[in-house]
Design an enzyme around this catalytic site. Structure first.
Site, short mmCIF file in Angstrom:
data_model
loop_
_atom_site.label_atom_id
_atom_site.label_comp_id
_atom_site.label_asym_id
_atom_site.label_seq_id
_atom_site.Cartn_x
_atom_site.Cartn_y
_atom_site.Cartn_z
N GLY A 11 0.83 -1.21 0.00
CA GLY A 11 0.00 0.00 0.00
C GLY A 11 0.86 1.25 0.00
O GLY A 11 0.62 2.19 -0.75
N ASP A 73 10.58 7.42 7.69
CA ASP A 73 10.39 7.10 9.10
C ASP A 73 9.47 8.16 9.67
O ASP A 73 9.62 9.35 9.36
CB ASP A 73 11.73 7.10 9.84
CG ASP A 73 11.60 6.34 11.16
OD1 ASP A 73 11.09 5.20 11.14
OD2 ASP A 73 11.98 6.89 12.21
N SER A 74 8.50 7.73 10.45
CA SER A 74 7.56 8.72 10.96
C SER A 74 7.16 8.40 12.39
O SER A 74 7.44 7.31 12.90
CB SER A 74 6.33 8.81 10.06
OG SER A 74 5.72 7.56 9.97
N PHE A 159 -4.97 4.43 12.14
CA PHE A 159 -4.14 3.48 12.90
C PHE A 159 -3.33 4.27 13.92
O PHE A 159 -3.43 5.51 13.98
CB PHE A 159 -3.23 2.69 11.96
CG PHE A 159 -2.11 3.52 11.37
CD1 PHE A 159 -2.37 4.42 10.34
CD2 PHE A 159 -0.80 3.45 11.86
CE1 PHE A 159 -1.36 5.22 9.81
CE2 PHE A 159 0.22 4.25 11.33
CZ PHE A 159 -0.07 5.12 10.30
N GLY A 160 -2.51 3.57 14.67
CA GLY A 160 -1.58 4.23 15.61
C GLY A 160 -2.28 5.21 16.54
O GLY A 160 -3.29 4.89 17.17
N TYR A 161 -1.76 6.43 16.59
CA TYR A 161 -2.26 7.45 17.52
C TYR A 161 -3.41 8.26 16.92
O TYR A 161 -3.84 9.26 17.52
CB TYR A 161 -1.11 8.38 17.93
CG TYR A 161 0.03 7.65 18.61
CD1 TYR A 161 0.01 7.41 19.98
CD2 TYR A 161 1.12 7.17 17.88
CE1 TYR A 161 1.04 6.73 20.61
CE2 TYR A 161 2.16 6.49 18.48
CZ TYR A 161 2.12 6.27 19.85
OH TYR A 161 3.14 5.59 20.45
N ASP A 162 -3.92 7.87 15.75
CA ASP A 162 -4.97 8.64 15.07
C ASP A 162 -6.16 9.02 15.96
O ASP A 162 -6.61 10.16 15.90
CB ASP A 162 -5.48 7.88 13.83
CG ASP A 162 -4.55 8.04 12.64
OD1 ASP A 162 -3.64 8.89 12.71
OD2 ASP A 162 -4.74 7.33 11.64
N LYS A 182 -7.23 13.05 5.32
CA LYS A 182 -5.96 12.86 6.04
C LYS A 182 -4.77 13.08 5.11
O LYS A 182 -3.81 13.77 5.46
CB LYS A 182 -5.91 11.47 6.69
CG LYS A 182 -4.69 11.28 7.58
CD LYS A 182 -4.65 9.95 8.30
CE LYS A 182 -3.26 9.70 8.83
NZ LYS A 182 -3.08 8.39 9.44
N HIS A 187 1.36 14.60 7.75
CA HIS A 187 2.82 14.68 7.74
C HIS A 187 3.40 13.89 6.58
O HIS A 187 4.39 14.26 6.00
CB HIS A 187 3.35 14.14 9.07
CG HIS A 187 2.80 12.80 9.46
ND1 HIS A 187 1.45 12.56 9.54
CD2 HIS A 187 3.40 11.61 9.75
CE1 HIS A 187 1.25 11.30 9.88
NE2 HIS A 187 2.42 10.71 10.02
P1 IMP Z 1 6.20 4.36 10.47
O1 IMP Z 1 7.62 4.88 10.56
O2 IMP Z 1 5.41 4.98 9.35
O3 IMP Z 1 6.14 2.86 10.50
O4 IMP Z 1 5.47 4.86 11.82
C1 IMP Z 1 5.93 4.50 13.11
C2 IMP Z 1 4.84 4.66 14.14
O5 IMP Z 1 4.47 6.05 14.28
C3 IMP Z 1 3.53 3.96 13.81
O6 IMP Z 1 3.55 2.62 14.23
C4 IMP Z 1 2.52 4.77 14.61
O7 IMP Z 1 2.52 4.40 15.97
C5 IMP Z 1 3.08 6.18 14.50
N1 IMP Z 1 2.50 6.88 13.33
C6 IMP Z 1 3.16 7.27 12.21
N2 IMP Z 1 2.31 7.87 11.34
C7 IMP Z 1 1.09 7.84 11.93
C8 IMP Z 1 -0.20 8.29 11.51
O8 IMP Z 1 -0.43 8.82 10.42
N3 IMP Z 1 -1.21 8.07 12.40
C9 IMP Z 1 -1.03 7.47 13.62
N4 IMP Z 1 0.14 7.03 14.03
C10 IMP Z 1 1.21 7.21 13.20
#
Ligand code: IMP
Length: 216
Positions: A11, A73-74, A159-162, A182, A187
């Protein structure tokens, strides 16, 4: 130009292919995954910043594939927590990664704290092996989305902290937005755009060097 993406997430790759082809129009881009080039293992992400982690992954992919390689990386940074969860966003409450537990821990750590300001951050890094077109320093772009951490989760999407991330201009959390909403302000969208601008700048510089070589 063939570009290796340091991710196995189909995706993510499809979304990047669409966005990068929109923004980078001077050259044709074909994205392949680490799996496509035969990479099976895991890359240890032990950097202290999003940029370091993106670079670690992009370097590993470039070394393995010999191709121009991109990684992202996010995560979430919360002001009152000194930037936590930061690079530990995915595993804030420990391993194995669990979104619900991460959100719980975040709420607990913010108990009694008035400043709930936060931002999602996404850094994209590109490493081009020496001797190849456009090679040089890594190309990096970072995008941010500022918001606030709610006291209770809202919304079922994402997902995550959304569910805890409140975006005031839309009056919604990320988990209450459609994918289009979104993408327009996230970001990730901003990070891809910043990266594409830096990549386009490298293309322009390379062209200029070529013209100079011919005394033009
Ligand atoms: P990744 O580097 O994109 O895999 O993100 C690492 C972690 O940051 C994810 O597992 C989430 O916990 C958090 N995260 C990153 N981007 C988002 C988002 O758009 N929404 C919610 N949580 C996020």
């Amino acid at each position: 130009m063939k570009i290796c993406i340091a991710s196995g997430n189909r995706g993510k790759i499809a979304e990047l292919q669409k966005l990068l082809s929109e923004y980078i129009t001077d050259i044709e881009i074909e994205l392949v995954s680490l799996k496509d080039v035969g990479f099976e293992g895991d890359i240890l992400e032990d950097g202290e910043t999003f940029e370091e982690n993106a670079l670690i992954k992009a370097r590993a992919a470039a070394e393995f594939s010999g191709l121009c390689s991109i990684a992202d990386d996010s995560g979430l940074i919360v002001n009152a927590l000194g930037g936590e969860p930061g690079v530990y966003s995915a595993r804030y409450a420990g391993e194995p990664c669990d979104d619900a537990k991460n959100n719980e821990k975040l709420l607990k750590n913010l108990e009694g704290i008035g400043d709930r300001s936060a931002a999602f951050v996404c850094t994209i890094a590109c490493v081009i092996p020496e001797g190849q077109p456009l090679s040089g320093d890594p190309i990096i772009g970072t995008g941010y989305c500022p918001g606030e951490i709610l006291f209770n989760p809202r919304g079922k999407g994402g997902f995550g902290y959304d569910p805890l991330f409140w975006f005031d201009p839309f009056g919604k959390t990320f988990a209450e937005m459609s994918a289009e909403e979104k993408n327009a302000i996230s970001h990730r969208g901003a990070g891809v755009k910043a990266f594409a601008e830096a990549f386009n700048k490298r293309i322009a510089e390379e062209k200029e060097k070529l013209w100079k070589r011919y005394g033009l």
